[in-house]
Design a protein around this motif. Structure first.
Motif, PDB file in Angstrom:
ATOM      1  N   ASP A  78       0.602  -0.982  -0.218  1.00 49.37           N
ATOM      2  CA  ASP A  78       0.044  -0.470   0.013  1.00 49.37           C
ATOM      3  C   ASP A  78       1.092   1.599   0.039  1.00 49.37           C
ATOM      4  N   PRO A  79       0.653   2.153  -0.923  1.00 43.84           N
ATOM      5  CA  PRO A  79       1.276   3.375  -0.371  1.00 43.84           C
ATOM      6  C   PRO A  79       1.759   3.563   0.508  1.00 43.84           C
ATOM      7  N   ARG A  80       0.840   3.787   1.279  1.00 41.54           N
ATOM      8  CA  ARG A  80       0.765   4.695   3.422  1.00 41.54           C
ATOM      9  C   ARG A  80       2.278   4.188   3.525  1.00 41.54           C
ATOM     10  N   LEU A  81       2.556   2.599   2.910  1.00 41.75           N
ATOM     11  CA  LEU A  81       3.210   1.485   3.706  1.00 41.75           C
ATOM     12  C   LEU A  81       4.010   2.801   2.800  1.00 41.75           C
ATOM     13  N   HIS A  82       4.927   3.074   2.128  1.00 40.19           N
ATOM     14  CA  HIS A  82       6.685   3.354   1.367  1.00 40.19           C
ATOM     15  C   HIS A  82       7.296   4.372   2.071  1.00 40.19           C
ATOM     16  N   LEU A  83       6.533   4.332   2.916  1.00 45.59           N
ATOM     17  CA  LEU A  83       7.487   5.639   3.891  1.00 45.59           C
ATOM     18  C   LEU A  83       9.131   4.597   4.227  1.00 45.59           C
ATOM     19  N   PHE A  84       8.423   3.396   4.588  1.00 43.80           N
ATOM     20  CA  PHE A  84       9.752   1.960   5.325  1.00 43.80           C
ATOM     21  C   PHE A  84      10.230   1.567   4.458  1.00 43.80           C
ATOM     22  N   LEU A  85      10.182   1.830   3.124  1.00 46.17           N
ATOM     23  CA  LEU A  85      10.834   0.832   2.390  1.00 46.17           C
ATOM     24  C   LEU A  85      11.437   1.386   1.081  1.00 46.17           C
ATOM     25  N   SER A  86      12.504   0.416   0.922  1.00 46.10           N
ATOM     26  CA  SER A  86      13.356   1.621  -0.329  1.00 46.10           C
ATOM     27  C   SER A  86      13.070   1.450  -1.227  1.00 46.10           C
ATOM     28  N   ALA A  87      13.329   2.561  -2.618  1.00 49.41           N
ATOM     29  CA  ALA A  87      13.091   3.236  -3.538  1.00 49.41           C
ATOM     30  C   ALA A  87      12.770   1.581  -4.435  1.00 49.41           C
ATOM     31  N   ALA A  88      13.633   0.640  -3.992  1.00 49.25           N
ATOM     32  CA  ALA A  88      13.490  -0.537  -5.008  1.00 49.25           C
ATOM     33  C   ALA A  88      12.687  -0.989  -4.856  1.00 49.25           C
ATOM     34  N   HIS A  89      11.566  -1.293  -3.352  1.00 53.67           N
ATOM     35  CA  HIS A  89      10.891  -2.138  -3.475  1.00 53.67           C
ATOM     36  C   HIS A  89       9.566  -1.106  -2.790  1.00 53.67           C
ATOM     37  N   ARG A  90       9.680  -0.255  -3.726  1.00 51.67           N
ATOM     38  CA  ARG A  90       8.265   0.512  -4.180  1.00 51.67           C
ATOM     39  C   ARG A  90       7.565   0.119  -4.783  1.00 51.67           C
ATOM     40  N   THR A  91       7.988  -0.044  -5.980  1.00 49.09           N
ATOM     41  CA  THR A  91       6.657  -0.623  -6.834  1.00 49.09           C
ATOM     42  C   THR A  91       6.009  -1.409  -6.855  1.00 49.09           C
ATOM     43  N   ALA A  92       4.728  -1.694  -7.367  1.00 46.40           N
ATOM     44  CA  ALA A  92       4.580  -2.397  -7.594  1.00 46.40           C
ATOM     45  C   ALA A  92       5.327  -3.791  -7.912  1.00 46.40           C
ATOM     46  N   GLY A  93       4.603  -5.485  -7.388  1.00 49.62           N
ATOM     47  CA  GLY A  93       5.940  -6.131  -8.273  1.00 49.62           C
ATOM     48  C   GLY A  93       6.720  -6.384  -7.925  1.00 49.62           C
ATOM     49  N   ALA A  94       7.540  -5.702  -7.251  1.00 53.62           N
ATOM     50  CA  ALA A  94       9.088  -5.131  -6.850  1.00 53.62           C
ATOM     51  C   ALA A  94       9.466  -7.020  -6.244  1.00 53.62           C
ATOM     52  N   ARG A  95      10.599  -7.209  -6.891  1.00 54.28           N
ATOM     53  CA  ARG A  95      10.657  -8.794  -6.936  1.00 54.28           C
ATOM     54  C   ARG A  95      11.524  -9.080  -5.632  1.00 54.28           C
ATOM     55  N   VAL A  96      11.575 -10.016  -4.736  1.00 53.18           N
ATOM     56  CA  VAL A  96      12.077 -10.560  -3.609  1.00 53.18           C
ATOM     57  C   VAL A  96      12.421 -11.877  -3.476  1.00 53.18           C
ATOM     58  N   ARG A  97      13.627 -12.171  -3.025  1.00 48.06           N
ATOM     59  CA  ARG A  97      14.357 -13.199  -2.829  1.00 48.06           C
ATOM     60  C   ARG A  97      13.479 -13.541  -0.974  1.00 48.06           C
ATOM     61  N   CYS A  98      13.211 -14.447  -0.540  1.00 43.42           N
ATOM     62  CA  CYS A  98      13.581 -15.693   0.625  1.00 43.42           C
ATOM     63  C   CYS A  98      13.353 -16.667   0.483  1.00 43.42           C
ATOM     64  N   ASP A  99      14.027 -16.866   1.265  1.00 44.47           N
ATOM     65  CA  ASP A  99      15.399 -18.517   2.029  1.00 44.47           C
ATOM     66  C   ASP A  99      13.914 -19.414   2.335  1.00 44.47           C
ATOM     67  N   GLY A 100      12.585 -19.469   1.834  1.00 47.11           N
ATOM     68  CA  GLY A 100      11.745 -20.538   1.731  1.00 47.11           C
ATOM     69  C   GLY A 100      11.420 -21.168   2.964  1.00 47.11           C
ATOM     70  N   VAL A 101      12.292 -20.385   4.221  1.00 45.77           N
ATOM     71  CA  VAL A 101      11.476 -20.857   5.167  1.00 45.77           C
ATOM     72  C   VAL A 101      11.082 -20.026   6.601  1.00 45.77           C
ATOM     73  N   SER A 102      10.953 -18.634   5.933  1.00 46.50           N
ATOM     74  CA  SER A 102      10.492 -17.368   7.514  1.00 46.50           C
ATOM     75  C   SER A 102       9.129 -17.326   6.600  1.00 46.50           C
ATOM     76  N   SER A 103       8.515 -16.599   7.628  1.00 47.34           N
ATOM     77  CA  SER A 103       6.799 -16.473   7.433  1.00 47.34           C
ATOM     78  C   SER A 103       7.023 -15.128   7.089  1.00 47.34           C
ATOM     79  N   LEU A 104       5.946 -14.678   6.214  1.00 49.91           N
ATOM     80  CA  LEU A 104       5.642 -13.398   5.838  1.00 49.91           C
ATOM     81  C   LEU A 104       6.052 -11.909   6.010  1.00 49.91           C
ATOM     82  N   GLY A 105       5.430 -12.822   7.790  1.00 52.90           N
ATOM     83  CA  GLY A 105       5.198 -11.141   8.351  1.00 52.90           C
ATOM     84  C   GLY A 105       6.539 -11.442   8.554  1.00 52.90           C
ATOM     85  N   HIS A 106       7.851 -12.223   8.715  1.00 51.11           N
ATOM     86  CA  HIS A 106       9.060 -11.856   8.728  1.00 51.11           C
ATOM     87  C   HIS A 106       9.542 -11.379   7.638  1.00 51.11           C
ATOM     88  N   VAL A 107       9.134 -11.459   6.455  1.00 52.27           N
ATOM     89  CA  VAL A 107       9.874 -10.561   4.886  1.00 52.27           C
ATOM     90  C   VAL A 107       9.380  -9.552   5.690  1.00 52.27           C
TER      91      VAL A 107
END
Length: 252
Positions: free
Chosen positions: A11-40
């Motif tokens: 949500d754009p209201r959360l962009h304050l907390f994000l780096s520029a790379a993660h403010r675009t819709a559909g930004a790609r993020v690599r996860c470890d495959g075991v961590s929860s979405l909350g942790h991510v």
């Protein structure tokens, strides 16, 4: 587990907390495959206190959801107004050392606002929040990530007036102006002039007839030279909460 890549949009209201790379819709993020979405979400800089609904592939999921490869994640901001954790019970608050002016203004409105000065540290603040079931208000993202918190909310503005509006918009708390001590958060009681005469300046004794006393620290209050300025804060807050309640009812 092998690392996985997901797409995530905030949500754009959360962009304050994000780096520029993660403010675009559909930004790609690599996860470890075991961590929860909350942790991510938190690892990207967003405190969970500011997060509302979560969706994976368009379906609602919990913060415990483990993202799968290729999933498209949507993260909403917390929905306003945010109801207190206990329905029907007025919210109680805890403010960190940087929000002293906000604490005093909240107390002026009759809100139960504990404030820690000097700083007792994040661990002690989180423990106090849990033990006393208080909503932690802070501009410290690290503090708001503490798992032991009862509840929390990030304060976005640096300005006390705007900070107060934020709290009123977010929680729409019931107000009871002039019922709490702005110095210690204790409850005020009306007292006769004779009982406090020995503590009053001579000019005050001649000019004022109505007094209140803090039941906790004994501080004496009367409508003095600052009453007009404080009354303006109270009236603004009362209108603000009324408008927020009307907007919430219209949206329900």
């Amino acid at each position: 587990m092998e690392p996985v890549e997901i797409q995530i949009g905030f949500d754009p209201r959360l962009h304050l907390f994000l780096s520029a790379a993660h403010r675009t819709a559909g930004a790609r993020v690599r996860c470890d495959g075991v961590s929860s979405l909350g942790h991510v979400v938190e690892s990207l800089g967003v405190p969970l206190t500011e997060v509302g609904a979560l969706r994976a592939g368009g379906r609602p999921v919990a913060v415990a959801h483990v993202p799968r490869a290729g999933e498209r994640i949507e993260v909403d901001a917390v929905r306003l107004p945010q109801r207190p954790p206990h329905a029907g019970v007025p919210p109680r608050f805890l403010l960190d050392i940087h929000l002293g002016t906000l604490a005093r203004r909240m107390r002026l409105l009759g809100l139960d606002a504990a404030y820690e000065n000097p700083d007792i540290g994040d661990g002690a603040l989180a423990a106090k929040s849990a033990a006393e079931q208080r909503i932690m208000l802070s501009r410290d993202r690290g503090l708001l990530r503490r798992r032991e918190l009862f509840a929390g909310a990030f304060v976005y503005s640096h300005r006390p007036g705007e900070q107060l509006d934020e709290v009123l918009d977010r929680f729409v708390p019931p107000l009871a102006p002039w019922t709490r001590c702005t110095a210690c958060n204790g409850e005020l009681r009306q007292v006769g002039k004779e009982s406090v005469r020995g503590r009053l300046p001579s000019g005050t004794q001649r000019t004022y007839e109505t007094f209140a006393e803090c039941s906790a620290c004994g501080h004496t209050y009367w409508r003095g030279a600052h009453a007009q300025r404080l009354e303006a804060i109270v009236q603004h807050a009362m209108r603000h909460v009324k408008n927020a309640e009307s907007a919430a009812n219209a949206a329900a």
